[in-house]
Scaffold this motif. Structure first.
Motif, PDB file in Angstrom:
ATOM      1  N   TRP A   1       0.832  -1.187   0.000  1.00  0.00           N
ATOM      2  CA  TRP A   1       0.000   0.000   0.000  1.00  0.00           C
ATOM      3  C   TRP A   1       0.868   1.239   0.000  1.00  0.00           C
ATOM      4  O   TRP A   1       1.854   1.322   0.712  1.00  0.00           O
ATOM      5  CB  TRP A   1      -0.903   0.055   1.219  1.00  0.00           C
ATOM      6  N   ILE A   2       0.474   2.230  -0.763  1.00  0.00           N
ATOM      7  CA  ILE A   2       1.176   3.506  -0.789  1.00  0.00           C
ATOM      8  C   ILE A   2       0.529   4.472   0.182  1.00  0.00           C
ATOM      9  O   ILE A   2       1.176   5.234   0.860  1.00  0.00           O
ATOM     10  CB  ILE A   2       1.167   4.100  -2.219  1.00  0.00           C
ATOM     11  N   GLY A   3      -0.753   4.465   0.265  1.00  0.00           N
ATOM     12  CA  GLY A   3      -1.501   5.337   1.155  1.00  0.00           C
ATOM     13  C   GLY A   3      -2.959   4.973   1.090  1.00  0.00           C
ATOM     14  O   GLY A   3      -3.351   4.089   0.344  1.00  0.00           O
ATOM     15  N   PHE A   4      -3.764   5.649   1.894  1.00  0.00           N
ATOM     16  CA  PHE A   4      -5.189   5.376   1.838  1.00  0.00           C
ATOM     17  C   PHE A   4      -5.970   6.616   2.240  1.00  0.00           C
ATOM     18  O   PHE A   4      -5.454   7.531   2.867  1.00  0.00           O
ATOM     19  CB  PHE A   4      -5.583   4.187   2.725  1.00  0.00           C
ATOM     20  N   GLU A   5      -7.216   6.613   1.836  1.00  0.00           N
ATOM     21  CA  GLU A   5      -8.157   7.650   2.225  1.00  0.00           C
ATOM     22  C   GLU A   5      -9.449   6.972   2.601  1.00  0.00           C
ATOM     23  O   GLU A   5      -9.778   5.906   2.082  1.00  0.00           O
ATOM     24  CB  GLU A   5      -8.407   8.633   1.074  1.00  0.00           C
ATOM     25  N   GLU A   6     -10.187   7.597   3.491  1.00  0.00           N
ATOM     26  CA  GLU A   6     -11.483   7.055   3.853  1.00  0.00           C
ATOM     27  C   GLU A   6     -12.536   7.683   2.966  1.00  0.00           C
ATOM     28  O   GLU A   6     -12.679   8.904   2.918  1.00  0.00           O
ATOM     29  CB  GLU A   6     -11.788   7.335   5.320  1.00  0.00           C
ATOM     30  N   GLY A   7     -13.240   6.833   2.212  1.00  0.00           N
ATOM     31  CA  GLY A   7     -14.314   7.311   1.357  1.00  0.00           C
ATOM     32  C   GLY A   7     -15.636   7.260   2.090  1.00  0.00           C
ATOM     33  O   GLY A   7     -15.702   6.949   3.279  1.00  0.00           O
ATOM     34  N   THR A   8     -16.693   7.538   1.388  1.00  0.00           N
ATOM     35  CA  THR A   8     -18.021   7.538   1.985  1.00  0.00           C
ATOM     36  C   THR A   8     -18.400   6.158   2.502  1.00  0.00           C
ATOM     37  O   THR A   8     -18.944   6.023   3.587  1.00  0.00           O
ATOM     38  CB  THR A   8     -19.067   8.014   0.950  1.00  0.00           C
ATOM     39  N   TYR A   9     -18.103   5.119   1.723  1.00  0.00           N
ATOM     40  CA  TYR A   9     -18.520   3.770   2.090  1.00  0.00           C
ATOM     41  C   TYR A   9     -17.363   2.796   2.290  1.00  0.00           C
ATOM     42  O   TYR A   9     -17.598   1.640   2.589  1.00  0.00           O
ATOM     43  CB  TYR A   9     -19.445   3.197   1.011  1.00  0.00           C
ATOM     44  N   SER A  10     -16.127   3.264   2.099  1.00  0.00           N
ATOM     45  CA  SER A  10     -15.019   2.316   2.137  1.00  0.00           C
ATOM     46  C   SER A  10     -13.699   3.018   2.442  1.00  0.00           C
ATOM     47  O   SER A  10     -13.598   4.232   2.401  1.00  0.00           O
ATOM     48  CB  SER A  10     -14.905   1.616   0.779  1.00  0.00           C
ATOM     49  N   LEU A  11     -12.694   2.191   2.718  1.00  0.00           N
ATOM     50  CA  LEU A  11     -11.314   2.661   2.742  1.00  0.00           C
ATOM     51  C   LEU A  11     -10.772   2.456   1.341  1.00  0.00           C
ATOM     52  O   LEU A  11     -11.007   1.416   0.726  1.00  0.00           O
ATOM     53  CB  LEU A  11     -10.474   1.853   3.727  1.00  0.00           C
ATOM     54  N   VAL A  12     -10.053   3.442   0.827  1.00  0.00           N
ATOM     55  CA  VAL A  12      -9.498   3.346  -0.519  1.00  0.00           C
ATOM     56  C   VAL A  12      -7.985   3.420  -0.416  1.00  0.00           C
ATOM     57  O   VAL A  12      -7.443   4.409   0.064  1.00  0.00           O
ATOM     58  CB  VAL A  12     -10.031   4.473  -1.432  1.00  0.00           C
ATOM     59  N   HIS A  13      -7.328   2.346  -0.836  1.00  0.00           N
ATOM     60  CA  HIS A  13      -5.873   2.267  -0.799  1.00  0.00           C
ATOM     61  C   HIS A  13      -5.312   2.519  -2.189  1.00  0.00           C
ATOM     62  O   HIS A  13      -5.857   2.033  -3.175  1.00  0.00           O
ATOM     63  CB  HIS A  13      -5.415   0.873  -0.343  1.00  0.00           C
ATOM     64  N   GLU A  14      -4.211   3.251  -2.271  1.00  0.00           N
ATOM     65  CA  GLU A  14      -3.478   3.376  -3.529  1.00  0.00           C
ATOM     66  C   GLU A  14      -2.415   2.287  -3.503  1.00  0.00           C
ATOM     67  O   GLU A  14      -1.639   2.199  -2.559  1.00  0.00           O
ATOM     68  CB  GLU A  14      -2.828   4.744  -3.642  1.00  0.00           C
ATOM     69  N   ALA A  15      -2.390   1.450  -4.528  1.00  0.00           N
ATOM     70  CA  ALA A  15      -1.505   0.292  -4.526  1.00  0.00           C
ATOM     71  C   ALA A  15      -0.781   0.146  -5.857  1.00  0.00           C
ATOM     72  O   ALA A  15      -1.243   0.622  -6.888  1.00  0.00           O
ATOM     73  CB  ALA A  15      -2.314  -0.972  -4.255  1.00  0.00           C
ATOM     74  N   TYR A  16       0.367  -0.512  -5.804  1.00  0.00           N
ATOM     75  CA  TYR A  16       1.156  -0.848  -6.992  1.00  0.00           C
ATOM     76  C   TYR A  16       1.428  -2.341  -6.976  1.00  0.00           C
ATOM     77  O   TYR A  16       1.716  -2.908  -5.928  1.00  0.00           O
ATOM     78  CB  TYR A  16       2.480  -0.087  -7.006  1.00  0.00           C
ATOM     79  N   HIS A  17       1.357  -2.960  -8.134  1.00  0.00           N
ATOM     80  CA  HIS A  17       1.654  -4.383  -8.271  1.00  0.00           C
ATOM     81  C   HIS A  17       3.132  -4.521  -8.617  1.00  0.00           C
ATOM     82  O   HIS A  17       3.651  -3.753  -9.437  1.00  0.00           O
ATOM     83  CB  HIS A  17       0.772  -4.988  -9.367  1.00  0.00           C
ATOM     84  N   SER A  18       3.809  -5.491  -8.038  1.00  0.00           N
ATOM     85  CA  SER A  18       5.256  -5.634  -8.250  1.00  0.00           C
ATOM     86  C   SER A  18       5.617  -5.892  -9.710  1.00  0.00           C
ATOM     87  O   SER A  18       6.684  -5.492 -10.157  1.00  0.00           O
ATOM     88  CB  SER A  18       5.817  -6.744  -7.364  1.00  0.00           C
ATOM     89  N   THR A  19       4.753  -6.528 -10.480  1.00  0.00           N
ATOM     90  CA  THR A  19       5.024  -6.811 -11.884  1.00  0.00           C
ATOM     91  C   THR A  19       4.287  -5.873 -12.828  1.00  0.00           C
ATOM     92  O   THR A  19       4.855  -5.365 -13.790  1.00  0.00           O
ATOM     93  CB  THR A  19       4.621  -8.265 -12.224  1.00  0.00           C
ATOM     94  N   LEU A  20       3.026  -5.632 -12.555  1.00  0.00           N
ATOM     95  CA  LEU A  20       2.184  -4.848 -13.454  1.00  0.00           C
ATOM     96  C   LEU A  20       2.295  -3.347 -13.245  1.00  0.00           C
ATOM     97  O   LEU A  20       1.851  -2.571 -14.083  1.00  0.00           O
ATOM     98  CB  LEU A  20       0.715  -5.265 -13.295  1.00  0.00           C
ATOM     99  N   GLY A  21       2.849  -2.921 -12.136  1.00  0.00           N
ATOM    100  CA  GLY A  21       2.958  -1.490 -11.860  1.00  0.00           C
ATOM    101  C   GLY A  21       1.689  -0.951 -11.247  1.00  0.00           C
ATOM    102  O   GLY A  21       1.079  -1.568 -10.408  1.00  0.00           O
ATOM    103  N   GLY A  22       1.261   0.185 -11.743  1.00  0.00           N
ATOM    104  CA  GLY A  22       0.058   0.788 -11.168  1.00  0.00           C
ATOM    105  C   GLY A  22       0.034   2.254 -11.514  1.00  0.00           C
ATOM    106  O   GLY A  22       0.671   2.671 -12.484  1.00  0.00           O
ATOM    107  N   PRO A  23      -0.638   3.063 -10.808  1.00  0.00           N
ATOM    108  CA  PRO A  23      -1.316   2.771  -9.542  1.00  0.00           C
ATOM    109  C   PRO A  23      -2.701   2.169  -9.758  1.00  0.00           C
ATOM    110  O   PRO A  23      -3.306   2.324 -10.812  1.00  0.00           O
ATOM    111  CB  PRO A  23      -1.446   4.151  -8.893  1.00  0.00           C
ATOM    112  N   TYR A  24      -3.169   1.476  -8.718  1.00  0.00           N
ATOM    113  CA  TYR A  24      -4.509   0.915  -8.669  1.00  0.00           C
ATOM    114  C   TYR A  24      -5.187   1.413  -7.404  1.00  0.00           C
ATOM    115  O   TYR A  24      -4.524   1.734  -6.424  1.00  0.00           O
ATOM    116  CB  TYR A  24      -4.466  -0.621  -8.632  1.00  0.00           C
TER     117      TYR A  24
END
Length: 86
Positions: A1-24
């Motif tokens: 995980w790179i970071g996260f924010e709390e949304g209205t209904y969920s936690l949202v994480h910014e993530a990178y995949h070791s092979t595919l990159g990202g961000p997701y």
């Protein structure tokens, strides 16, 4: 995980995949009640349908995981969290 924010209904994480990159964006929705096997099957069918959607106003969904009390969805990362900011 790179970071996260709390949304209205969920936690949202910014993530990178070791092979595919990202961000997701990885959204984790806490379900208020545990899910029965029938509800899990129903949600799985709906999520599989959403994987095939393609529209410029809908964030691309790459995958999901459903557990008893958590739904995790991997989506296209959109800066500032809205489709309108693209």
């Amino acid at each position: 995980w790179i970071g996260f924010e709390e949304g209205t209904y969920s936690l949202v994480h910014e993530a990178y995949h070791s092979t595919l990159g990202g961000p997701y964006a990885v959204k984790e929705v806490k379900l208020r009640q545990g899910l029965s096997p029938a509800k899990i099957e129903s949600m799985t069918m709906k999520m599989n349908y959403m994987l095939d959607l393609g529209h410029k106003n809908i964030n691309k969904m790459y995958g999901f995981a459903i557990e008893q009390k958590t739904l995790s969805v991997v989506q296209e990362f959109v800066k500032l969290g809205t489709v309108h900011s693209k």
